[in-house]
Design a protein around this motif. Sequence first.
Motif, mmCIF file in Angstrom:
data_model
loop_
_atom_site.group_PDB
_atom_site.id
_atom_site.type_symbol
_atom_site.label_atom_id
_atom_site.label_comp_id
_atom_site.label_asym_id
_atom_site.label_seq_id
_atom_site.Cartn_x
_atom_site.Cartn_y
_atom_site.Cartn_z
ATOM 1 N N ASP A 257 37.976 23.380 42.123
ATOM 2 C CA ASP A 257 37.577 22.941 40.795
ATOM 3 C C ASP A 257 38.692 23.286 39.837
ATOM 4 O OD1 ASP A 257 35.960 22.098 38.626
ATOM 5 O OD2 ASP A 257 35.518 24.195 38.206
ATOM 6 N N ASP B 173 40.808 23.534 36.463
ATOM 7 C CA ASP B 173 40.584 23.604 35.025
ATOM 8 C C ASP B 173 41.851 24.147 34.383
ATOM 9 O OD1 ASP B 173 40.582 26.275 35.621
ATOM 10 O OD2 ASP B 173 38.446 26.585 35.193
ATOM 11 N N ARG C 291 31.695 21.976 34.758
ATOM 12 C CA ARG C 291 32.740 21.291 35.513
ATOM 13 C C ARG C 291 32.326 20.983 36.952
ATOM 14 N NH1 ARG C 291 34.225 26.436 34.322
ATOM 15 N NH2 ARG C 291 34.205 27.931 36.040
ATOM 16 N N ARG D 10 31.653 17.267 37.779
ATOM 17 C CA ARG D 10 32.706 16.263 37.663
ATOM 18 C C ARG D 10 32.736 15.343 38.876
ATOM 19 N NH1 ARG D 10 37.895 19.915 35.814
ATOM 20 N NH2 ARG D 10 37.235 20.377 33.684
#
Length: 548
Positions: free
Chosen positions: A124, A126, A154, A157
């Motif tokens: 993930d 970011d 998130r 997503r």
Amino acid sequence: MSAPFSKEEWAEIRRQSTEVLPDLLDQVGLPKALLPYQGRTIAKLESSTCQVLFIEKSRRIGLTWGFASYAVLRAGRAKAAGGMDVMYISYSQDMTREFIDACGMWARAFSTAAIQMDEFLFDDSDDEGVRAIQAFRIRFASGFEIVGLSSAPRSLRGKQGVVMIDEAAFVDSLKELLKAALAFLMWGGQVVVCSTHNGAENEFNVQIQDILSGRSAYDHMHIDFDEALIDGLYQRIALVTGKTWSPEAEADWRENIIKFYGDGADEELFCVPTMGSGAWLTGPLIEARMTSNAPVLYLDLPPNFLHLPELERLVLLAPFMEQLEAALKLLDPALMHALGFDFARVADLSVASLLSIDKTLKRSSALTVEMRGVPGDEQKTIIKMILQAAPRLVGAAFDATGMGWTVAEDMGRIFGLRDKDNQGGLVHAIKFSQEWYRINMPPLKTAFEDDAIAISKDDNHLSDLRLVKVIRGIPMIPDSRTGETNKRRHGDFAVALALAHFASRMQWHEYGYIPVPRAPTKFDSGSSGRDDGAPYRLSGMRRSRGIY
């Protein structure tokens, strides 16, 4: 209290409701798998007009179990029949695992072809880099899957389907999570938001009020404790546990559950959010950490104890002292220990919380002692016994407010008293203040959230911890009390646990070095010197203090 019915009134209400069809209970046989309110929830979700559903509910009614059946039905269908992925989000990994397990049970019950549940990590990205988020999933022959995700926005997503946010009032950022979830609606997705309340100012309640006021067009359901009982909740519990249902038995159980939650019953059972920001620790989180089997000892002395002859006083104390000695012998000598003590003499309880600390730095209840109506000298004797018996004691924190200062001072005479610069012995005398709570309560909450603490199973301890509220941004104990008359509690265990956790982090150690005889040298009188190369060792004593 939002429960207006007495035990007797509730029994009569339930008797009348079952007497409408007197033979019904005998004719039903094996009950339907879902209770009526669970069935109504799934029917609502199956409706083609339901895109977003908010549900405010009571605790302990099994709605998550019903959600699992809907998740299996939705993910097990072909795409042409409305099948899609289902994403489940909660604030706790334990809750997510339980949901996935329930889905597995429903998949077997429905005979839905599903690949075995697995656990996976996905990247993930970011602004802080790339992190891995753990998740759980069940894959179906339809090509769709049920996935348990973290509550980070998130994590949604690039996904599409049904989003279920369970205990939504307790996730870190519901507002941001809803932004990510509502994007699913563009491609025919669905969003389900379900929770008990967590304060009037919580984002979950803000959304509920918008729906009720007409500002929002989302669907809404309300299922409180009494509504679930009328739909047969306790009858199902009696069936599963092998008990015989009756209106009187249900009324007794209902009353006990309400007493169990104390002042938190309105919010936890009857969907009435508390004013302010709500409970500091959630009921589900506290219960999830009640994994210790350490003893909880109680000493309750009569008001005239000091007026009794000495022999009678000793007789009253003897059973408790035997229990205490037996419990102290069970302490693990390989573990470090820390004590917290909340003193009271008249209205409230005195509570001593002894925590053990293992090699992974997890704190666990090793012993809890609760005293009501116990004079100061007897309290000091008991606390002294605990401190002397606790293996590898690294600290002890005492409530030094009011009369509590005398206990802290006397224990300081024996074990050493810390000064204002945090120098000295084992005993911390704590004068409670907003600053102390502001600094020292967050680490305790983190321990609960990170599964770094384990406490004993005790309903009073649950009520005490639930009593802690965020007041002007600081977790504190409000003036309200819980419990029955003459047995009132004021968050006493929560205070003792906070003190013990504080003491466990302010560790004090003393290391002793045994001196080795020094070999004579040529400079010593009468010495002929030494040339065998044997090393010399330093001797002495040093103290090391550390905070972590």
